[in-house]
Design an enzyme around this catalytic site. Structure first.
Site, PDB file in Angstrom:
ATOM      1  N   SER A 538       0.843  -1.189   0.000  1.00 52.64           N
ATOM      2  CA  SER A 538       0.000   0.000   0.000  1.00 52.64           C
ATOM      3  C   SER A 538       0.886   1.250   0.000  1.00 52.64           C
ATOM      4  O   SER A 538       1.646   1.463  -0.943  1.00 52.64           O
ATOM      5  CB  SER A 538      -0.964  -0.034   1.188  1.00 52.64           C
ATOM      6  OG  SER A 538      -2.011   0.884   1.010  1.00 52.64           O
ATOM      7  N   ASP A 623     -10.150  -3.956  -5.385  1.00 52.24           N
ATOM      8  CA  ASP A 623      -9.605  -2.973  -4.444  1.00 52.24           C
ATOM      9  C   ASP A 623     -10.190  -1.586  -4.707  1.00 52.24           C
ATOM     10  O   ASP A 623     -10.063  -1.049  -5.806  1.00 52.24           O
ATOM     11  CB  ASP A 623      -8.077  -2.929  -4.590  1.00 52.24           C
ATOM     12  CG  ASP A 623      -7.382  -2.208  -3.442  1.00 52.24           C
ATOM     13  OD1 ASP A 623      -8.048  -1.435  -2.729  1.00 52.24           O
ATOM     14  OD2 ASP A 623      -6.174  -2.422  -3.268  1.00 52.24           O
ATOM     15  N   HIS A 658      -8.396  -4.759  -1.179  1.00 48.06           N
ATOM     16  CA  HIS A 658      -7.147  -4.230  -0.642  1.00 48.06           C
ATOM     17  C   HIS A 658      -6.536  -5.143   0.411  1.00 48.06           C
ATOM     18  O   HIS A 658      -5.313  -5.228   0.534  1.00 48.06           O
ATOM     19  CB  HIS A 658      -7.399  -2.846  -0.042  1.00 48.06           C
ATOM     20  CG  HIS A 658      -6.157  -2.060   0.215  1.00 48.06           C
ATOM     21  ND1 HIS A 658      -5.348  -1.597  -0.796  1.00 48.06           N
ATOM     22  CD2 HIS A 658      -5.568  -1.652   1.381  1.00 48.06           C
ATOM     23  CE1 HIS A 658      -4.326  -0.931  -0.274  1.00 48.06           C
ATOM     24  NE2 HIS A 658      -4.430  -0.965   1.034  1.00 48.06           N
TER      25      HIS A 658
END
Length: 701
Positions: A538, A623, A658
């Protein structure tokens, strides 16, 4: 056998302008998930990645078996006692998800929610939140069936076992019961996937009749739900990254008027608790690292900030100690603090008005409070772990200052922590700031000179990379790898100042600190540049991307999971999830200075022709936080500019978001693939027959 050619994405330039500056995106077409050509390209990338990893199948399978052998496949959590019920969760061999249970006094087990049963017909399934009503009759939960973080709220009557007809969707994911056991509050997202409304649902009524409790129009703020430990108030917090305010609702009368505790104030955050007719306030009003205040007994919300300076301080502000969390009981309170880079717990006795710190022997460890909903309890429940000590749960007696171990995560396959060493070193950044780096390795490895090393980093949102145990990490350490964690600026390890020194215009410090960590490990003789791999996910993927753009020669390989690499395109689109609230972390590109800062480091915009290290990039098609196309466009651009021998791999899981895969066994397979890639790049993969025989395993999966 000739190596197959990797997929080449078609070039279809799209010009994007801001502040008189033009950026050309050759792969913007990949942003359309409904285009069959996009799906075909992602599938081609997946096939290429699997082909490249196929030769590593023996080590991938060997790693997976090692992970499962360490896993306690049949396990149960420490029960949490609420009234006459003991609630706990357990897992069973071969099953991916938990089974939530309870016992009435010493009676038989009652399964209240078997997540495996609900997940059986879905390619992805996850429970975001679940809670039992105060009278123990109803169970409410929120479920996600495709990884997109679009949740459905369900309610079950535990007396009859029947599901109620009132299914609520879409919801954000969190929920809370009022004390009447008939009213449940939940949050709902806006078009940008921001939780902006709280609704009230009453059992037995149509969901169409659900009443709006609060709406937050400010796009920079998210709503969340909570409750004071004494169960007097339901809490609705509206928070951005730098400010917050809290509304109180009478938990016994959920239809009553909502009361604002203190109004929002720029740059000020606070947390509220109720205690014996007073309120406790954890706030950074006067000190960045927060202080703990107590209101006079006669104070009742709504309140104004003018009188706060007259409230007595239970803990004054300290530049070297950050106050991070509060857990309040009738007789004592526990304060989660961060001191010298370590998470600790301090306890205050309301009777003798004395503070003390809960002591554990390992200097590099993590301790925090864990679920104990009993306001009258004389015990504080704690969770503890370190880089080498498995996750443990203790009951702590504040009066006797005695911790009793209730459960420690069992680790199979002969795990022996004494084989390993953990230490913290400090490296010097370009501006002379000292940056901590945690190291883990076999004892003989750290003593014998340069070794293959994996360096992990994050460095955003004030998040701290605290010592935590990993079932999988010993497989790296046993193969002679040093595992290092760089605690760079932008994180929260050294307090609020450490976070502020790595955000907005100061973001460059995050990358400089990471480079200093890599350089310092080489100069100290711990590793070599040709045996140093880096990893991050991320915002940590952003860190990895910036690092390989600037210093590709310092790393032999990199892994970036769900990487935030198309920074400008994301931050210039307020319709994307999280964009507006993220302005306080990254800046607003509508501002020229912020635009220039982001342009200077955004990985996608700074790819240049040159020799890049081998790279594995993973992403999820569902995501909503960091859309798949960021990874896809990045790999396409890197491949067009690659002049070296490093292999560039993109793996897109079509069924996840995610957070990645939800089941525990698929999760271990994902880690096995990543480890195999890293070990291969580091030269630590042995002959196939060695990989399947030299490490004995006892589990199956």
């Amino acid at each position: 056998m000739n190596r197959p050619r990797p997929p080449i994405a078609r070039v279809q330039p799209e010009r994007r302008e801001a502040h008189g500056h033009a950026r050309v995106d050759p792969y913007a077409w990949l942003e359309n998930p409904d285009d069959p050509a996009v799906m075909a390209y992602l599938e081609a990338e997946n096939a290429y990645t699997e082909h490249e990893l196929a030769r590593l199948r023996p080590i991938r399978e060997g790693l997976y078996r090692e992970f499962v052998a360490r896993l306690e496949e049949d396990d149960q959590s420490v029960p949490v006692v609420v009234d006459d019920y003991a609630y706990y969760s357990r897992v069973e061999r071969g099953r991916d998800h938990p089974i939530h249970c309870r016992r009435f006094r010493d009676g038989a087990e009652e399964v209240i929610l078997d997540v495996n049963a609900w997940a059986s017909d879905a390619p992805y399934f996850d429970i975001a939140d679940w809670a039992v009503s105060p009278d123990h009759r109803y169970l409410a939960w929120t479920e996600d069936r495709d990884g997109s973080e679009t949740f459905m709220l369900r309610i079950k009557d535990l007396n009859s076992g029947a599901l109620l007809e009132e299914v609520i969707t879409p919801v954000h994911g969190d929920l809370i019961w009022a004390e009447d056991s008939r009213t449940v509050l939940y949050t709902v997202d806006d078009a940008a996937r921001r939780p902006w409304r709280v609704f009230r649902h009453r059992i037995g009524e149509s969901t169409v009749a659900d009443r709006l409790v609060l709406e937050e129009p400010d796009g920079a703020c998210h709503l969340s739900l909570g409750q004071t430990k004494d169960r007097r108030y339901l809490l609705i917090e509206s928070a951005s990254h730098t400010s917050s305010c809290t509304y109180l609702l009478d938990a016994c009368d959920p239809a009553a008027e909502l009361r604002l505790f203190l109004p929002r104030r720029t740059g000020v955050e606070y947390q509220v608790e109720s205690h014996e007719g007073c309120f406790l306030l954890l706030t950074n009003l006067r000190v960045d690292n927060f202080e703990l205040l107590r209101t006079p007994p006669e104070v009742r919300p709504p309140l104004a900030w003018d009188g706060v300076s007259d409230w007595p301080a239970l803990v004054s502000g300290d530049a070297s100690v950050k106050l991070e969390g509060l857990d309040v009981f009738r007789r004592f309170l526990a304060l989660s603090v961060r001191e010298s880079g370590s998470a600790k717990v301090r306890v205050y006795d309301f009777g003798d008005r004395q503070w003390h710190t809960v002591e554990f022997p390992e200097p590099l460890s993590t301790v925090d409070t864990v679920d104990n909903p009993d306001y009258e309890s004389n015990q504080l429940r704690l969770e503890y772990e370190s880089w080498l000590t498995p996750y443990s749960v203790y009951d702590y007696d504040p009066t006797r200052r005695l911790a009793t171990l209730l459960k420690q995560q069992r680790v199979g396959s002969g795990y022996d922590s004494s084989r390993y060493e953990c230490r913290r070193v400090w490296v010097q950044a370009a501006d002379a700031v000292r940056v901590p780096v945690s190291l883990m390795a076999r004892r003989d490895v750290l003593a014998s000179g340069p070794a293959p090393t994996v360096l992990y980093g994050y460095g955003s949102y004030g998040a701290s990379l605290d010592p935590e145990f990993s079932l999988t990490r010993p497989s790296l350490l046993e193969r002679g790898v040093v595992y290092a964690v760089a605690h760079v600026r932008g994180g929260g390890e050294l307090g609020e100042a450490w976070h502020h020194a790595g955000r907005l215009a100061a973001k460059e410090n995050t990358f400089g600190d990471f480079a200093a960590a890599a350089k310092g490990l080489v100069e100290a003789g711990i590793t070599r540049a040709d045996a140093l791999a880096i990893s991050g996910g991320s915002a940590g993927g952003l860190l990895v991307g910036a690092a390989i753009n600037r210093w590709p020669e310092r790393f032999c390989a990199a892994v970036a999971e769900v990487p935030f690499v198309d920074v400008l395109a994301s931050m210039m689109d307020p319709g994307q999830a999280l964009t507006i609230i993220e302005y306080e972390e990254w800046g607003n590109p509508a501002n020229l200075n912020d635009y220039r800062t982001m342009l200077s480091y955004a990985p996608l915009d700074n790819v240049r022709r040159g020799a890049y290290p081998s790279l594995l990039v993973t992403t999820g098609f569902q995501d909503i936080r960091v859309p798949y196309w960021q990874a896809a466009k990045w790999v396409a651009r890197l491949r067009a500019c690659q002049t070296g021998e490093g292999v560039l791999l993109l793996k897109t899981d079509m069924d996840v978001g995610h957070a990645g895969v939800a089941g525990r066994y698929p999760m271990l397979r994902e880690v096995a693939d990543v480890y195999a890639f890293l070990l291969d790049a580091l030269g630590c993969v042995h002959a196939a027959e060695d990989e399947t025989t030299r490490i004995k395993v006892t589990g199956q999966g």
